[in-house]
Design a protein around this motif. Structure first.
Motif, PDB file in Angstrom:
ATOM      1  N   PRO A 169    -143.066  77.033   1.899  1.00 19.93           N
ATOM      2  CA  PRO A 169    -143.630  77.880   2.952  1.00 19.93           C
ATOM      3  C   PRO A 169    -145.150  78.032   2.852  1.00 19.93           C
ATOM      4  N   LEU A 170    -145.686  77.988   1.637  1.00 19.57           N
ATOM      5  CA  LEU A 170    -147.133  78.161   1.489  1.00 19.57           C
ATOM      6  C   LEU A 170    -147.890  76.969   2.069  1.00 19.57           C
ATOM      7  N   LYS A 171    -147.331  75.795   1.898  1.00 20.12           N
ATOM      8  CA  LYS A 171    -147.973  74.592   2.427  1.00 20.12           C
ATOM      9  C   LYS A 171    -147.932  74.595   3.961  1.00 20.12           C
ATOM     10  N   ILE A 172    -146.782  74.973   4.517  1.00 21.87           N
ATOM     11  CA  ILE A 172    -146.657  75.019   5.984  1.00 21.87           C
ATOM     12  C   ILE A 172    -147.617  76.059   6.556  1.00 21.87           C
ATOM     13  N   ALA A 173    -147.682  77.232   5.912  1.00 18.04           N
ATOM     14  CA  ALA A 173    -148.596  78.288   6.364  1.00 18.04           C
ATOM     15  C   ALA A 173    -150.043  77.788   6.358  1.00 18.04           C
ATOM     16  N   GLN A 174    -150.384  77.042   5.332  1.00 18.40           N
ATOM     17  CA  GLN A 174    -151.737  76.504   5.220  1.00 18.40           C
ATOM     18  C   GLN A 174    -152.014  75.467   6.311  1.00 18.40           C
ATOM     19  N   ASN A 175    -151.023  74.619   6.575  1.00 19.47           N
ATOM     20  CA  ASN A 175    -151.171  73.569   7.596  1.00 19.47           C
ATOM     21  C   ASN A 175    -151.507  74.139   8.967  1.00 19.47           C
ATOM     22  N   TYR A 176    -150.963  75.334   9.275  1.00 19.02           N
ATOM     23  CA  TYR A 176    -151.185  75.933  10.595  1.00 19.02           C
ATOM     24  C   TYR A 176    -152.185  77.089  10.539  1.00 19.02           C
ATOM     25  N   ASP A 177    -152.928  77.179   9.435  1.00 17.74           N
ATOM     26  CA  ASP A 177    -153.960  78.202   9.268  1.00 17.74           C
ATOM     27  C   ASP A 177    -153.410  79.604   9.554  1.00 17.74           C
ATOM     28  N   CYS A 178    -152.242  79.879   8.967  1.00 18.10           N
ATOM     29  CA  CYS A 178    -151.618  81.193   9.155  1.00 18.10           C
ATOM     30  C   CYS A 178    -152.339  82.243   8.309  1.00 18.10           C
ATOM     31  N   LYS A 179    -152.329  83.472   8.815  1.00 19.64           N
ATOM     32  CA  LYS A 179    -152.904  84.600   8.071  1.00 19.64           C
ATOM     33  C   LYS A 179    -151.812  85.455   7.439  1.00 19.64           C
TER      34      LYS A 179
END
Length: 241
Positions: A169-179
């Protein structure tokens, strides 16, 4: 300090995702909420969890098959705590008008590319109209929705909803510039939490209804928890929130 979000308002105390439920949340002094959105046939943002009407209203069919003016006449008390008065499906605009939340997590379920685009643009238009762009994070587990947010509405804060750990989940969050990372509480280990926070993510865990679990997650240092019982959470965490 761990913040509290009312899950679909105060889902454990009043019919979920109804004005009554959100007012109940606010009555407990909890001024953050999480809710679910689907578009009506005429592209209005309706506050309802399922894509279909059966579970909460008893009506047949999908939300998208009905006009907003029709949907707001449907009583959404079914399947929740008993309630005397009818509780219609609300438009998101009605909640923005009537509920003074300091932050909203707006979850958009999976959608086709076209539908994702229509939904995020509708959210952008409505949040701009009410001056709430800075008070909203749009969350989703859908890559299609996250892509649409990144491409079409970059001014809206994004959040990843993660229920399973089979993808990082951390990688996916990073890919979409999630906050924000809305994490199923069973995935919330101290190690993952620390790593996410070092990545700059606000970690919001769901759905947390037991006082002992609330205290344990607050002790871990979660940024916020999402609960069906915002009053209980507020009483349990006291000066920790």
């Amino acid at each position: 300090m761990t913040q509290i979000y009312g899950h679909r308002g105060a889902k454990g105390e009043a019919p979920e995702n109804t004005l009554t439920s959100f007012q109940k949340c606010l009555a407990h002094g909890v001024r953050r909420c999480e809710l679910d959105l689907h578009l009506s046939r005429d592209s209005e943002l309706m506050v309802i969890h399922d894509p279909t009407l059966k579970r909460t209203t008893g009506h047949r069919g999908k939300v998208v098959e009905h006009e907003a003016a029709e949907l707001v006449t449907y009583d959404a008390r079914k399947g929740g705590p008993g309630w005397v008065q009818p509780c219609p499906i609300p438009r998101l605009a009605e909640l923005f008008e009537k509920c003074d939340f300091e932050h909203w997590q707006l979850e958009v379920k999976s959608a086709s590319r076209v539908r994702a685009a229509h939904t995020v643009l509708a959210i952008q238009e409505l949040t701009r109209r009410f001056g709430l762009v800075d008070k909203v994070t749009v969350t989703s587990s859908s890559r299609e929705v996250l892509r649409a947010l990144t491409r079409l509405t970059p001014e809206l804060s994004r959040g990843l909803v993660a229920e399973y750990a089979w993808l990082d989940p951390l990688k996916i969050a990073q890919n979409y510039d999630c906050k924000l990372l809305a994490l199923n509480w069973t995935l919330c280990t101290p190690e993952r939490l620390l790593k996410a926070q070092k990545q700059g993510l606000h970690v919001s865990v769901w759905t947390v209804n037991e006082p002992a679990l609330m205290r344990r997650l607050a002790d871990f240092g979660v940024d916020s928890l999402i609960t069906d019982f915002p009053g209980l959470a507020s009483a349990t965490l006291g000066n920790r929130c």
